[in-house]
Design an enzyme around this catalytic site. Structure first.
Site, short mmCIF file in Angstrom:
data_model
loop_
_atom_site.label_atom_id
_atom_site.label_comp_id
_atom_site.label_asym_id
_atom_site.label_seq_id
_atom_site.Cartn_x
_atom_site.Cartn_y
_atom_site.Cartn_z
N GLY A 9 0.84 -1.20 0.00
CA GLY A 9 0.00 0.00 0.00
C GLY A 9 0.87 1.25 0.00
N THR A 100 -3.70 -2.36 9.14
CA THR A 100 -5.04 -2.38 8.56
C THR A 100 -6.10 -2.59 9.64
OG1 THR A 100 -4.08 -3.36 6.58
CG2 THR A 100 -6.47 -3.60 6.84
N THR A 101 -7.24 -1.93 9.49
CA THR A 101 -8.37 -2.13 10.41
C THR A 101 -9.58 -2.59 9.59
OG1 THR A 101 -9.12 0.16 10.22
CG2 THR A 101 -7.55 -0.34 11.99
N HIS A 156 -13.09 10.84 12.24
CA HIS A 156 -12.07 10.60 11.23
C HIS A 156 -12.45 11.28 9.92
CE1 HIS A 156 -10.62 7.36 13.89
NE2 HIS A 156 -9.47 7.47 13.24
N LYS A 160 -12.44 7.41 5.32
CA LYS A 160 -12.34 6.17 6.12
C LYS A 160 -13.52 5.26 5.83
CE LYS A 160 -11.39 4.45 10.76
NZ LYS A 160 -10.36 3.52 10.27
N GLY A 166 -11.11 1.17 14.44
CA GLY A 166 -10.46 0.07 15.16
C GLY A 166 -9.96 0.54 16.52
P1 NAD Z 1 -5.49 4.32 1.62
O1 NAD Z 1 -6.73 3.90 0.91
O2 NAD Z 1 -4.98 5.71 1.44
O3 NAD Z 1 -4.28 3.33 1.29
C1 NAD Z 1 -4.40 1.94 1.14
C2 NAD Z 1 -3.45 1.54 0.03
O4 NAD Z 1 -3.39 0.12 -0.02
C3 NAD Z 1 -3.88 2.04 -1.35
O5 NAD Z 1 -2.80 2.71 -1.97
C4 NAD Z 1 -4.25 0.75 -2.09
O6 NAD Z 1 -3.97 0.82 -3.48
C5 NAD Z 1 -3.34 -0.24 -1.38
N1 NAD Z 1 -3.73 -1.64 -1.57
C6 NAD Z 1 -4.96 -2.18 -1.45
N2 NAD Z 1 -4.89 -3.50 -1.72
C7 NAD Z 1 -3.59 -3.78 -2.00
C8 NAD Z 1 -2.89 -4.96 -2.36
N3 NAD Z 1 -3.52 -6.10 -2.51
N4 NAD Z 1 -1.54 -4.88 -2.53
C9 NAD Z 1 -0.89 -3.73 -2.41
N5 NAD Z 1 -1.51 -2.55 -2.10
C10 NAD Z 1 -2.84 -2.60 -1.88
O7 NAD Z 1 -5.79 4.04 3.16
P2 NAD Z 1 -4.98 4.55 4.45
O8 NAD Z 1 -5.64 5.77 5.00
O9 NAD Z 1 -3.52 4.57 4.17
O10 NAD Z 1 -5.33 3.36 5.47
C11 NAD Z 1 -5.01 2.01 5.19
C12 NAD Z 1 -5.45 1.14 6.36
O11 NAD Z 1 -4.68 1.48 7.53
C13 NAD Z 1 -6.92 1.31 6.76
O12 NAD Z 1 -7.43 0.05 7.18
C14 NAD Z 1 -6.85 2.27 7.97
O13 NAD Z 1 -7.95 2.15 8.83
C15 NAD Z 1 -5.58 1.77 8.60
N6 NAD Z 1 -4.90 2.74 9.50
C16 NAD Z 1 -4.35 2.22 10.63
C17 NAD Z 1 -3.63 3.04 11.49
C18 NAD Z 1 -2.95 2.41 12.68
O14 NAD Z 1 -2.24 3.11 13.42
N7 NAD Z 1 -3.10 1.09 12.88
C19 NAD Z 1 -3.48 4.40 11.20
C20 NAD Z 1 -4.06 4.90 10.03
C21 NAD Z 1 -4.76 4.06 9.17
#
Ligand code: NAD
Length: 267
Positions: A9, A100-101, A156, A160, A166
């Site tokens: 990602g 991921t959440t 958020h 989202k 999460g």
């Molecule tokens: P986003 O949509 O901006 O980014 C997700 C990325 O993953 C995208 O670029 C997408 O193309 C890519 N992706 C999807 N499937 C893929 C695959 N099979 N292979 C490779 N890449 C793939 O989302 P985001 O805001 O960056 O958030 C991503 C996740 O992280 C969400 O579930 C969010 O809730 C979580 N998150 C967690 C925390 C934490 O601290 N745990 C903090 C922020 C966000």
């Protein structure tokens, strides 16, 4: 020893921050970056994507292309992609840091069943403040939880896709566990219409979505004559990215198992 990191990602909101956080860390080195195969950014330079200038790491569309290049995967993508990546890491002797959440209960069970096969860290929130707040919430719950009505409000950004966050769920679990309640039985996710009076055993969740809010959480303990509120506000995704990179460095050399960010931080 520095940990060789791959980021899935890589072009996402968190992916770009993670590239920057790895570049700023003395304990980690970016050695691979992966996106969805259909992404227009396949072939782009990961450093340029994150606004850091070229770093020589080309974004690829399939993790198997870089299987020899890294020790630990940092994955902030989507539930089904993260599950696939966890299987890949288990099969190839890698560790995984999962951000991921939004996993459903079946996906969560499947993911957690992999803990015997690889070292993994899963946290709904990698910021230091939120992990510290879990400790504060347990203290608050043990002192005044049984005399309070407990509500969790989170906000958020409008992109989202899962709710409640999460992090809000983990906060609810920490409180429910402390009070000997089962969150799946006492959680109330939103209210509408003739709800009746509040059941004091319940833990309420309210979700706000809009704009570019990075992540706000407030837990209220509402007792007779007083109210305690514990609030965390993230103002930059860098707080999550730095925590995830720290977790990846910590995971290096650990036995197979599922670890928490609270363990990484010594909480
Ligand atoms: P986003 O949509 O901006 O980014 C997700 C990325 O993953 C995208 O670029 C997408 O193309 C890519 N992706 C999807 N499937 C893929 C695959 N099979 N292979 C490779 N890449 C793939 O989302 P985001 O805001 O960056 O958030 C991503 C996740 O992280 C969400 O579930 C969010 O809730 C979580 N998150 C967690 C925390 C934490 O601290 N745990 C903090 C922020 C966000």
């Amino acid at each position: 020893m520095t940990t060789k990191i791959a980021i899935t990602g890589a072009a996402g909101r968190m992916g770009r921050m993670l590239i920057e956080a790895v570049a700023a860390s003395d304990d980690a080195e970016l050695t691979a970056a992966i996106e969805r195969p259909e992404s227009s950014l396949i072939g782009a330079d990961a450093g340029e994507l994150a606004g850091l200038g070229k770093n020589g790491i080309t974004i690829v569309g399939d993790i198997s292309e870089v299987s020899d290049h890294f020790d630990t995967l940092i994955d902030f993508t989507a539930p089904s992609a993260t599950l696939d990546n966890a299987y890949f890491c288990a099969d190839h002797g890698k560790g995984i840091v999962i951000g991921t959440t939004g996993f459903n209960p079946e996906q969560l069970t499947e993911l957690e069943s992999l803990q015997a096969k690889l070292p993994m860290i899963k946290a709904a929130n990698y910021s230091t403040g939120v992990n510290l707040s879990l400790k504060l919430l347990e203290l608050a719950a043990s002192v005044m939880g049984s005399d309070s009505d407990i509500e969790i409000v989170e906000a958020h950004h409008k992109h989202k896709v899962d709710a409640p966050s999460g992090t809000a769920l983990v906060m609810g679990e920490a409180i429910a566990d402390t009070l000997g309640r089962d969150l799946s039985k006492v959680a109330v996710y939103g209210r509408e219409g003739q709800t009746g009076a509040r059941d004091s055993e319940t833990i309420g969740f309210a979700t706000v979505r809009g704009g570019d809010v990075v992540g706000d959480h407030t837990v209220m303990f509402m007792a007779e004559g007083e109210r305690l509120e514990i609030t965390h506000k993230a103002s930059s995704r860098m707080s999550f990215a730095r925590g995830a990179v720290r977790a990846a460095a910590w995971l290096m050399g650990k036995n197979n198992g599922l670890y928490t960010m609270r363990e990484v931080l010594g909480l």
